[in-house]
Design a protein around this motif. Structure first.
Motif, PDB file in Angstrom:
ATOM      1  N   VAL A  50       0.830  -1.216   0.000  1.00  0.00           N
ATOM      2  CA  VAL A  50       0.000   0.000   0.000  1.00  0.00           C
ATOM      3  C   VAL A  50       0.863   1.264   0.000  1.00  0.00           C
ATOM      4  CG1 VAL A  50      -1.782   1.275   1.244  1.00  0.00           C
ATOM      5  CG2 VAL A  50      -1.926  -1.197   1.088  1.00  0.00           C
ATOM      6  N   GLN A  51       1.985   1.197   0.731  1.00  0.00           N
ATOM      7  CA  GLN A  51       2.867   2.365   0.768  1.00  0.00           C
ATOM      8  C   GLN A  51       3.418   2.660  -0.632  1.00  0.00           C
ATOM      9  OE1 GLN A  51       3.228   4.454   3.363  1.00  0.00           O
ATOM     10  NE2 GLN A  51       4.153   5.703   1.754  1.00  0.00           N
TER      11      GLN A  51
ATOM     12  N   TYR B 209       0.713   4.362  -2.584  1.00  0.00           N
ATOM     13  CA  TYR B 209       0.632   5.790  -2.237  1.00  0.00           C
ATOM     14  C   TYR B 209       1.723   6.573  -2.960  1.00  0.00           C
ATOM     15  CZ  TYR B 209      -2.758   5.783   1.630  1.00  0.00           C
ATOM     16  OH  TYR B 209      -3.888   5.721   2.372  1.00  0.00           O
TER      17      TYR B 209
ATOM     18  N   ILE C 148       1.093   6.949  -6.743  1.00  0.00           N
ATOM     19  CA  ILE C 148       0.027   7.918  -7.051  1.00  0.00           C
ATOM     20  C   ILE C 148       0.509   9.333  -6.762  1.00  0.00           C
ATOM     21  CG2 ILE C 148      -2.267   8.710  -6.356  1.00  0.00           C
ATOM     22  CD1 ILE C 148      -3.003   5.732  -5.889  1.00  0.00           C
ATOM     23  N   ASP C 149       1.224   9.508  -5.635  1.00  0.00           N
ATOM     24  CA  ASP C 149       1.762  10.836  -5.294  1.00  0.00           C
ATOM     25  C   ASP C 149       2.708  11.349  -6.366  1.00  0.00           C
ATOM     26  OD1 ASP C 149       0.335  11.237  -3.022  1.00  0.00           O
ATOM     27  OD2 ASP C 149       1.914  10.557  -1.649  1.00  0.00           O
TER      28      ASP C 149
ATOM     29  N   GLU D 273      -8.615  -0.856  -4.173  1.00  0.00           N
ATOM     30  CA  GLU D 273      -8.037   0.174  -3.293  1.00  0.00           C
ATOM     31  C   GLU D 273      -7.249   1.213  -4.078  1.00  0.00           C
ATOM     32  OE1 GLU D 273      -7.555  -3.101  -3.289  1.00  0.00           O
ATOM     33  OE2 GLU D 273      -5.704  -3.674  -2.243  1.00  0.00           O
ATOM     34  N   ALA D 274      -6.688   0.804  -5.212  1.00  0.00           N
ATOM     35  CA  ALA D 274      -5.945   1.753  -6.041  1.00  0.00           C
ATOM     36  C   ALA D 274      -6.901   2.782  -6.650  1.00  0.00           C
ATOM     37  CB  ALA D 274      -5.198   1.012  -7.152  1.00  0.00           C
TER      38      ALA D 274
ATOM     39  N   VAL E  94      -9.746   3.756  -5.380  1.00  0.00           N
ATOM     40  CA  VAL E  94     -10.207   4.631  -4.297  1.00  0.00           C
ATOM     41  C   VAL E  94      -9.143   5.678  -3.987  1.00  0.00           C
ATOM     42  CG1 VAL E  94     -10.840   4.704  -1.849  1.00  0.00           C
ATOM     43  CG2 VAL E  94     -11.742   2.883  -3.303  1.00  0.00           C
ATOM     44  N   LEU E  95      -7.907   5.235  -3.830  1.00  0.00           N
ATOM     45  CA  LEU E  95      -6.822   6.166  -3.489  1.00  0.00           C
ATOM     46  C   LEU E  95      -6.573   7.167  -4.611  1.00  0.00           C
ATOM     47  CD1 LEU E  95      -4.203   3.820  -1.759  1.00  0.00           C
ATOM     48  CD2 LEU E  95      -5.653   5.543  -0.700  1.00  0.00           C
TER      49      LEU E  95
ATOM     50  N   ALA F 239      -9.317   9.814  -4.639  1.00  0.00           N
ATOM     51  CA  ALA F 239      -9.161  10.788  -3.553  1.00  0.00           C
ATOM     52  C   ALA F 239      -8.019  11.756  -3.854  1.00  0.00           C
ATOM     53  CB  ALA F 239      -8.903  10.053  -2.241  1.00  0.00           C
ATOM     54  N   ARG F 240      -6.907  11.224  -4.338  1.00  0.00           N
ATOM     55  CA  ARG F 240      -5.712  12.060  -4.565  1.00  0.00           C
ATOM     56  C   ARG F 240      -5.924  13.065  -5.693  1.00  0.00           C
ATOM     57  NH1 ARG F 240      -2.122  14.998  -4.440  1.00  0.00           N
ATOM     58  NH2 ARG F 240       0.082  14.625  -3.981  1.00  0.00           N
TER      59      ARG F 240
END
Ligand code: FES
Length: 157
Positions: free
Chosen positions: A5-6, A9, A12-13, A39-40, A42-43, A46-47
């Motif tokens: 998951v990290q 993140y 995506i960042d 989950e990808a 969703v993240l 949001a991002r």
């Protein structure tokens, strides 16, 4: 392939901070994990400040994206009319038998995903199988065996 998951993140960042687009972020995720896990989506939504429904629309619109895990090797059999009359059903059948999966499925060990396409625009070379972006023309069940052996041999390197 296990998802970190990290790492998700971070990926995506990187796209968001570098003024990348949602599509670019999804493409990077697809390339890394060979599919777009829920989950990808969703993240990423949001991002990028995009509704989840819109992200799903993008993810399902482009053929390059998959919501299901894909195998390390993707085999596409052309089932367009020209390839069909030249024997692509027999080629597909051989692949299904050898891999133990049906078209649209991924093998349990996630080594192979078998899919069909309608026409690749190279009808004169039919039947065509595309393995990991490499075109093989005038395929036969016997050539399927050779192709799979070659892939497995290269894996053994
Ligand atoms: S029908 Fe197979 S390439 Fe056109």
């Amino acid at each position: 392939m296990q998802m970190d998951v990290q790492e998700l993140y971070t990926l995506i960042d990187q796209e968001a901070d570098g003024q990348g687009s949602l599509i670019a972020a999804l493409a990077a995720i697809q390339e890394r994990w060979r599919y777009l896990p829920p989950e990808a989506l969703v993240l990423a939504s949001a991002r990028f400040g995009v509704p989840l429904s819109q992200t799903y629309s993008v993810a399902t619109f482009y053929n390059a994206f998959s919501l299901k895990p894909k195998g390390k090797h993707c085999l596409n059999v052309c089932m367009g009319t020209a390839c069909h009359v030249r024997g692509s059903p027999r080629v597909l059948e051989r692949l299904e038998t050898k891999l133990g999966i049906q078209a649209g499925e991924t093998s349990r060990d996630r080594q192979f995903t078998l899919e069909t396409v309608n026409c690749l625009g190279a009808c004169a070379l039919g039947p065509i199988v595309v393995s990991d972006d490499e075109y093989s023309g005038q395929m036969t069940p016997q050539k399927v065996d050779v192709l799979l052996k070659r892939i497995q041999r290269e894996e053994g390197r």
